[in-house]
Design a protein around this motif. Structure first.
Motif, PDB file in Angstrom:
ATOM      1  N   ASP A   1      38.299  32.294  59.291  1.00 19.30           N
ATOM      2  CA  ASP A   1      39.054  32.715  60.981  1.00 19.30           C
ATOM      3  C   ASP A   1      38.770  33.994  61.378  1.00 19.30           C
ATOM      4  N   THR A   2      39.549  34.910  62.583  1.00 20.62           N
ATOM      5  CA  THR A   2      38.798  35.855  62.783  1.00 20.62           C
ATOM      6  C   THR A   2      40.328  36.458  63.078  1.00 20.62           C
ATOM      7  N   VAL A   3      40.047  37.784  63.239  1.00 27.65           N
ATOM      8  CA  VAL A   3      41.953  38.262  62.766  1.00 27.65           C
ATOM      9  C   VAL A   3      41.880  38.365  64.102  1.00 27.65           C
ATOM     10  N   LEU A   4      43.796  38.841  64.920  1.00 26.86           N
ATOM     11  CA  LEU A   4      44.157  39.114  66.267  1.00 26.86           C
ATOM     12  C   LEU A   4      44.172  41.062  65.913  1.00 26.86           C
ATOM     13  N   ILE A   5      43.867  41.168  66.147  1.00 23.91           N
ATOM     14  CA  ILE A   5      44.801  42.436  66.711  1.00 23.91           C
ATOM     15  C   ILE A   5      46.775  42.921  66.539  1.00 23.91           C
ATOM     16  N   GLU A   6      47.367  42.336  67.134  1.00 19.97           N
ATOM     17  CA  GLU A   6      48.367  42.598  66.964  1.00 19.97           C
ATOM     18  C   GLU A   6      49.068  41.581  65.483  1.00 19.97           C
ATOM     19  N   ARG A   7      48.240  40.776  64.733  1.00 24.50           N
ATOM     20  CA  ARG A   7      48.134  40.353  63.630  1.00 24.50           C
ATOM     21  C   ARG A   7      47.913  41.390  62.496  1.00 24.50           C
ATOM     22  N   SER A   8      47.185  42.229  62.293  1.00 19.30           N
ATOM     23  CA  SER A   8      46.999  43.251  61.421  1.00 19.30           C
ATOM     24  C   SER A   8      47.429  45.096  61.746  1.00 19.30           C
ATOM     25  N   SER A   9      47.761  44.650  63.390  1.00 22.62           N
ATOM     26  CA  SER A   9      48.967  45.910  63.547  1.00 22.62           C
ATOM     27  C   SER A   9      50.223  46.094  63.069  1.00 22.62           C
ATOM     28  N   GLY A  10      50.608  44.552  63.004  1.00 23.24           N
ATOM     29  CA  GLY A  10      51.888  44.060  62.244  1.00 23.24           C
ATOM     30  C   GLY A  10      52.235  44.595  60.933  1.00 23.24           C
ATOM     31  N   LYS A  11      51.076  44.721  60.327  1.00 26.21           N
ATOM     32  CA  LYS A  11      51.219  44.343  58.561  1.00 26.21           C
ATOM     33  C   LYS A  11      51.770  46.078  58.144  1.00 26.21           C
ATOM     34  N   ARG A  12      52.591  45.422  57.309  1.00 30.42           N
ATOM     35  CA  ARG A  12      53.497  46.610  57.008  1.00 30.42           C
ATOM     36  C   ARG A  12      53.870  46.676  55.241  1.00 30.42           C
ATOM     37  N   LEU A  13      53.245  47.009  54.194  1.00 28.58           N
ATOM     38  CA  LEU A  13      53.668  47.040  52.780  1.00 28.58           C
ATOM     39  C   LEU A  13      54.955  48.027  52.427  1.00 28.58           C
ATOM     40  N   ASP A  14      55.305  47.140  51.343  1.00 29.07           N
ATOM     41  CA  ASP A  14      56.730  47.550  50.921  1.00 29.07           C
ATOM     42  C   ASP A  14      55.677  48.462  49.046  1.00 29.07           C
TER      43      ASP A  14
ATOM     44  N   LEU B   1      59.445  50.164  54.130  1.00 30.33           N
ATOM     45  CA  LEU B   1      58.186  49.082  54.544  1.00 30.33           C
ATOM     46  C   LEU B   1      57.208  50.224  55.599  1.00 30.33           C
ATOM     47  N   VAL B   2      56.066  50.327  55.406  1.00 34.24           N
ATOM     48  CA  VAL B   2      54.938  50.988  55.346  1.00 34.24           C
ATOM     49  C   VAL B   2      54.078  50.355  56.204  1.00 34.24           C
ATOM     50  N   GLU B   3      53.851  51.398  57.642  1.00 39.12           N
ATOM     51  CA  GLU B   3      52.119  51.190  58.089  1.00 39.12           C
ATOM     52  C   GLU B   3      51.208  51.571  57.144  1.00 39.12           C
ATOM     53  N   PRO B   4      50.410  50.439  57.183  1.00 38.91           N
ATOM     54  CA  PRO B   4      48.877  51.071  56.069  1.00 38.91           C
ATOM     55  C   PRO B   4      48.113  51.702  57.253  1.00 38.91           C
ATOM     56  N   GLU B   5      48.049  52.888  56.394  1.00 35.64           N
ATOM     57  CA  GLU B   5      47.316  54.122  57.414  1.00 35.64           C
ATOM     58  C   GLU B   5      45.703  54.019  58.245  1.00 35.64           C
ATOM     59  N   ASP B   6      45.014  52.504  57.552  1.00 33.59           N
ATOM     60  CA  ASP B   6      43.878  52.133  58.658  1.00 33.59           C
ATOM     61  C   ASP B   6      44.598  51.403  58.831  1.00 33.59           C
ATOM     62  N   LEU B   7      45.494  51.182  59.505  1.00 39.71           N
ATOM     63  CA  LEU B   7      45.625  50.149  60.736  1.00 39.71           C
ATOM     64  C   LEU B   7      46.524  50.285  61.875  1.00 39.71           C
ATOM     65  N   SER B   8      45.911  51.588  62.261  1.00 39.64           N
ATOM     66  CA  SER B   8      46.530  51.860  63.645  1.00 39.64           C
ATOM     67  C   SER B   8      45.522  50.758  65.153  1.00 39.64           C
ATOM     68  N   GLU B   9      46.589  50.666  66.165  1.00 35.13           N
ATOM     69  CA  GLU B   9      45.540  50.348  66.951  1.00 35.13           C
ATOM     70  C   GLU B   9      44.075  50.563  67.451  1.00 35.13           C
ATOM     71  N   GLN B  10      44.108  51.896  67.682  1.00 31.49           N
ATOM     72  CA  GLN B  10      43.139  51.909  67.698  1.00 31.49           C
ATOM     73  C   GLN B  10      41.453  51.637  66.568  1.00 31.49           C
ATOM     74  N   GLU B  11      42.006  51.753  65.682  1.00 27.93           N
ATOM     75  CA  GLU B  11      41.519  51.468  64.187  1.00 27.93           C
ATOM     76  C   GLU B  11      40.911  49.615  63.976  1.00 27.93           C
ATOM     77  N   VAL B  12      42.005  49.522  64.512  1.00 27.99           N
ATOM     78  CA  VAL B  12      42.168  47.790  64.054  1.00 27.99           C
ATOM     79  C   VAL B  12      41.041  46.979  65.653  1.00 27.99           C
ATOM     80  N   SER B  13      41.207  47.278  66.506  1.00 30.70           N
ATOM     81  CA  SER B  13      40.153  47.791  68.048  1.00 30.70           C
ATOM     82  C   SER B  13      38.762  47.984  67.494  1.00 30.70           C
TER      83      SER B  13
END
Length: 140
Positions: free
Chosen positions: A51-64, A95-107
């Motif tokens: 499957d391919t990944v959507l930007i929203e799917r990646s940018s909404g990720k949060r880690l515990d 929860l924290v946003e992964p450092e490498d998943l900003s919208e610009q980085e995901v794009s």
């Protein structure tokens, strides 16, 4: 940068664990290129769906951060702001946003993926499926 052979070995080791064998697994962001795809196959790893990944799917990720295992490449608890939000308010707060998943980085990653997709498609053309990832993860 981790060498492709090391990635393939790490993934093969992790996917041989009982939880992956019984429940299945998802690789996110891997393989990134044809060499990585061939290495997975030579390690005996054959996905049933690609499957391919959507930007929203990646940018909404949060880690515990409390459930991550030190020196472990696979976080234990992964949540999503839209599709998998924890009900516990204490978990929500930490929860924290992964450092490498900003919208610009995901794009940027998505653009790079689409550049390399034809060579990966060649390897997985028999298992490639189009999946609407813009829905709850249980439906995906």
């Amino acid at each position: 940068k981790i060498p492709n052979a090391l990635w393939a070995n790490l993934i093969q080791e992790r996917l041989s664990n009982v939880d992956c064998i019984k429940q299945g697994w998802i690789l996110e962001g891997f393989p990134e290129n044809q060499e990585q795809a061939w290495m997975l196959q030579s390690s005996g790893i054959f996905p049933r769906h690609v499957d391919t990944v959507l930007i929203e799917r990646s940018s909404g990720k949060r880690l515990d951060p409390l459930t991550q295992v030190p020196n472990h490449v696979f976080p234990v608890e992964v949540f999503h702001t839209t599709f998998n939000w924890p009900s516990d308010p204490l978990v929500q707060q930490r929860l924290v946003e992964p450092e490498d998943l900003s919208e610009q980085e995901v794009s940027r990653k998505l653009l790079e993926y689409h550049r390399k997709f034809p060579e990966i498609f060649h390897i997985y053309q028999k298992v490639l499926k189009s999946i609407n990832a813009d829905q709850p993860s249980v439906d995906v």
